[in-house]
Design an enzyme around this catalytic site. Sequence first.
Site, PDB file in Angstrom:
ATOM      1  N   HIS A 149       0.832  -1.216   0.000  1.00  0.00           N
ATOM      2  CA  HIS A 149       0.000   0.000   0.000  1.00  0.00           C
ATOM      3  C   HIS A 149       0.865   1.264   0.000  1.00  0.00           C
ATOM      4  O   HIS A 149       0.436   2.321   0.467  1.00  0.00           O
ATOM      5  CB  HIS A 149      -0.951   0.028   1.204  1.00  0.00           C
ATOM      6  CG  HIS A 149      -1.846  -1.163   1.295  1.00  0.00           C
ATOM      7  ND1 HIS A 149      -3.069  -1.243   0.666  1.00  0.00           N
ATOM      8  CD2 HIS A 149      -1.674  -2.355   1.932  1.00  0.00           C
ATOM      9  CE1 HIS A 149      -3.622  -2.418   0.913  1.00  0.00           C
ATOM     10  NE2 HIS A 149      -2.796  -3.112   1.670  1.00  0.00           N
ATOM     11  N   GLN A 223     -13.631 -18.880 -44.188  1.00  0.00           N
ATOM     12  CA  GLN A 223     -12.732 -18.220 -45.136  1.00  0.00           C
ATOM     13  C   GLN A 223     -11.414 -17.816 -44.483  1.00  0.00           C
ATOM     14  O   GLN A 223     -10.400 -17.673 -45.161  1.00  0.00           O
ATOM     15  CB  GLN A 223     -13.395 -16.987 -45.761  1.00  0.00           C
ATOM     16  CG  GLN A 223     -12.584 -16.418 -46.917  1.00  0.00           C
ATOM     17  CD  GLN A 223     -13.294 -15.292 -47.624  1.00  0.00           C
ATOM     18  OE1 GLN A 223     -12.931 -14.144 -47.458  1.00  0.00           O
ATOM     19  NE2 GLN A 223     -14.313 -15.618 -48.413  1.00  0.00           N
ATOM     20  N   SER A 273      16.216  17.857 -18.111  1.00  0.00           N
ATOM     21  CA  SER A 273      15.151  18.852 -18.241  1.00  0.00           C
ATOM     22  C   SER A 273      15.680  20.044 -19.023  1.00  0.00           C
ATOM     23  O   SER A 273      16.854  20.397 -18.914  1.00  0.00           O
ATOM     24  CB  SER A 273      14.672  19.304 -16.854  1.00  0.00           C
ATOM     25  OG  SER A 273      13.868  20.468 -16.938  1.00  0.00           O
ATOM     26  N   ARG A 280      17.385  14.193 -13.102  1.00  0.00           N
ATOM     27  CA  ARG A 280      17.757  12.860 -13.599  1.00  0.00           C
ATOM     28  C   ARG A 280      16.458  12.055 -13.727  1.00  0.00           C
ATOM     29  O   ARG A 280      16.179  11.180 -12.912  1.00  0.00           O
ATOM     30  CB  ARG A 280      18.728  12.171 -12.650  1.00  0.00           C
ATOM     31  CG  ARG A 280      20.117  12.799 -12.580  1.00  0.00           C
ATOM     32  CD  ARG A 280      20.933  12.182 -11.440  1.00  0.00           C
ATOM     33  NE  ARG A 280      21.116  10.750 -11.597  1.00  0.00           N
ATOM     34  CZ  ARG A 280      22.196  10.177 -12.147  1.00  0.00           C
ATOM     35  NH1 ARG A 280      23.195  10.937 -12.607  1.00  0.00           N
ATOM     36  NH2 ARG A 280      22.295   8.869 -12.240  1.00  0.00           N
ATOM     37  N   ASN A 281      15.684  12.386 -14.723  1.00  0.00           N
ATOM     38  CA  ASN A 281      14.354  11.787 -14.856  1.00  0.00           C
ATOM     39  C   ASN A 281      14.433  10.346 -15.375  1.00  0.00           C
ATOM     40  O   ASN A 281      15.264  10.036 -16.241  1.00  0.00           O
ATOM     41  CB  ASN A 281      13.497  12.624 -15.808  1.00  0.00           C
ATOM     42  CG  ASN A 281      13.255  14.019 -15.282  1.00  0.00           C
ATOM     43  OD1 ASN A 281      13.225  14.226 -14.073  1.00  0.00           O
ATOM     44  ND2 ASN A 281      13.090  14.979 -16.180  1.00  0.00           N
ATOM     45  N   VAL A 319      -8.179  -3.487 -39.021  1.00  0.00           N
ATOM     46  CA  VAL A 319      -7.705  -3.486 -37.632  1.00  0.00           C
ATOM     47  C   VAL A 319      -6.351  -4.183 -37.530  1.00  0.00           C
ATOM     48  O   VAL A 319      -5.412  -3.679 -36.898  1.00  0.00           O
ATOM     49  CB  VAL A 319      -8.732  -4.179 -36.710  1.00  0.00           C
ATOM     50  CG1 VAL A 319      -8.208  -4.247 -35.283  1.00  0.00           C
ATOM     51  CG2 VAL A 319     -10.065  -3.452 -36.752  1.00  0.00           C
ATOM     52  N   GLU A 320      -6.244  -5.337 -38.166  1.00  0.00           N
ATOM     53  CA  GLU A 320      -5.012  -6.125 -38.065  1.00  0.00           C
ATOM     54  C   GLU A 320      -3.833  -5.454 -38.763  1.00  0.00           C
ATOM     55  O   GLU A 320      -2.682  -5.632 -38.341  1.00  0.00           O
ATOM     56  CB  GLU A 320      -5.252  -7.527 -38.638  1.00  0.00           C
ATOM     57  CG  GLU A 320      -6.125  -8.374 -37.729  1.00  0.00           C
ATOM     58  CD  GLU A 320      -6.780  -9.553 -38.403  1.00  0.00           C
ATOM     59  OE1 GLU A 320      -7.608 -10.207 -37.750  1.00  0.00           O
ATOM     60  OE2 GLU A 320      -6.476  -9.816 -39.599  1.00  0.00           O
TER      61      GLU A 320
END
EC number: 4.3.2.2
Length: 450
Positions: A149, A223, A273, A280-281, A319-320
């Site tokens: 948590h 098919q 940045s 130091r992202n 879509v594919e």
Amino acid sequence: MAVHPIDYRYGSEEMRRVWEEENKLQKLLDVEAALARAHAKLGNIPEESARVISERANTKWVKLERVKEIEAEIHHDIMAVVKALSEVCGEHGKYVHLGATSNDIIDTANALLIKESLAIVEKDLKELRSILKELAKKHIDTVCIGRTHGQHAVPTTYGMKFALWLDEIQRHIERLQQLKDRVLVGKMRGAVGTAASFGDKAFEIEKLVMEDLGLKPARITNQIIQRDVYAELMFFLALVASTLDKMALEIRNLQRTEILEVSEPFGEKQVGSSTMPHKRNPIRTEKVCGLARVLYSNVIPALLNNPLWHERDLTNSSVERVILPESFVLLDEMLKVMKKVLKGLEFFPENIKRNLYLTKNLIMAEPLMLKLAEKGMGRQEAHELVRQLAMKAFKEGRDLLEVVRKNEEAMKYLTENDLEGLKPENYIGKAREIVENVVNYVEEMERRGL
């Protein structure tokens, strides 16, 4: 002109080459050539015709530009390939595409593209496994605070963290072996899957084509090869992405300024940045987490592609064209980034130790409760007493064990030696054995080639 970032920013050249137009065309031609060879072996067409078709079924003869030119006129992509191939085969062109429907070619060619792509994914997964295995072994005794948590829980080890990821990567490698059996399939079954257009030798033709191409024939189709197969593939890619996302997220969190136990590598000339020179992202792991979101989103259209009208409609096709190359290229990028991050992962031992003691022994509440129960206090009674003492220590900013020493009820059961033994480094249970068990299992799988 490049438009989509997978064209120029994400993924390796190796993976992009699989899905570039020319290679996709080549795979379609490979299937047409295999079909011609199968017909020739069974005496359906002259052997010379099969030889010519096979020789010219490549992008040196069949130009992508010509295929596009024909498609612009007739508005059918596979018939454009058939016509372009037939043109360069002269009199032998009449035997091209004999008995086939478009998706005999498309779905079988897709299987070849997927096969090439999965080989790259498998290689990367195995390299990632090796990196994680070495990290798990190296840090098997690096004790750190575990968090649940988002709060300090009880001690664990970095060996446990890496072994957890290692075991998950191993499961993906094993899943991939099972997946191949269902995904790397092709078809030569004609317009509705009955194979009527291939005549009496239909099964022999299909068997020869698939053996030639290194695929298996689907047991039954209409098919098209059924899209539950592609949905499973997409879910696998997304599942691997979720593991990489999990790993990247943990590293990002551990790199927070307030925690800073580990950090992704940061180059000597790297800029964090445009306005804050000190930054130091964690841009590599952030990229992995971001790309994972795209992979997850591609699972839904893959599921929607499974229910089609009757023996098929065309709603899956567009879509594919998007989700297959996009998902493979993005996962390729994620895998390669995580390999680089883990190879160059920086550790800050002083911060790991500082965080272990940050709560002034509040993290020893569980072993303290168990020690009281061991010494004769009821478990529930011990839980409540330690809870009260822990809350008191927290509110007053004091060390838990000091608060315990001043509590008469607790000290009826405890000795000073008991308290001295309550050290975070001593409360890691069977962590070492657990890590060793995972490493041993993985090494056994490696010996088996899995």
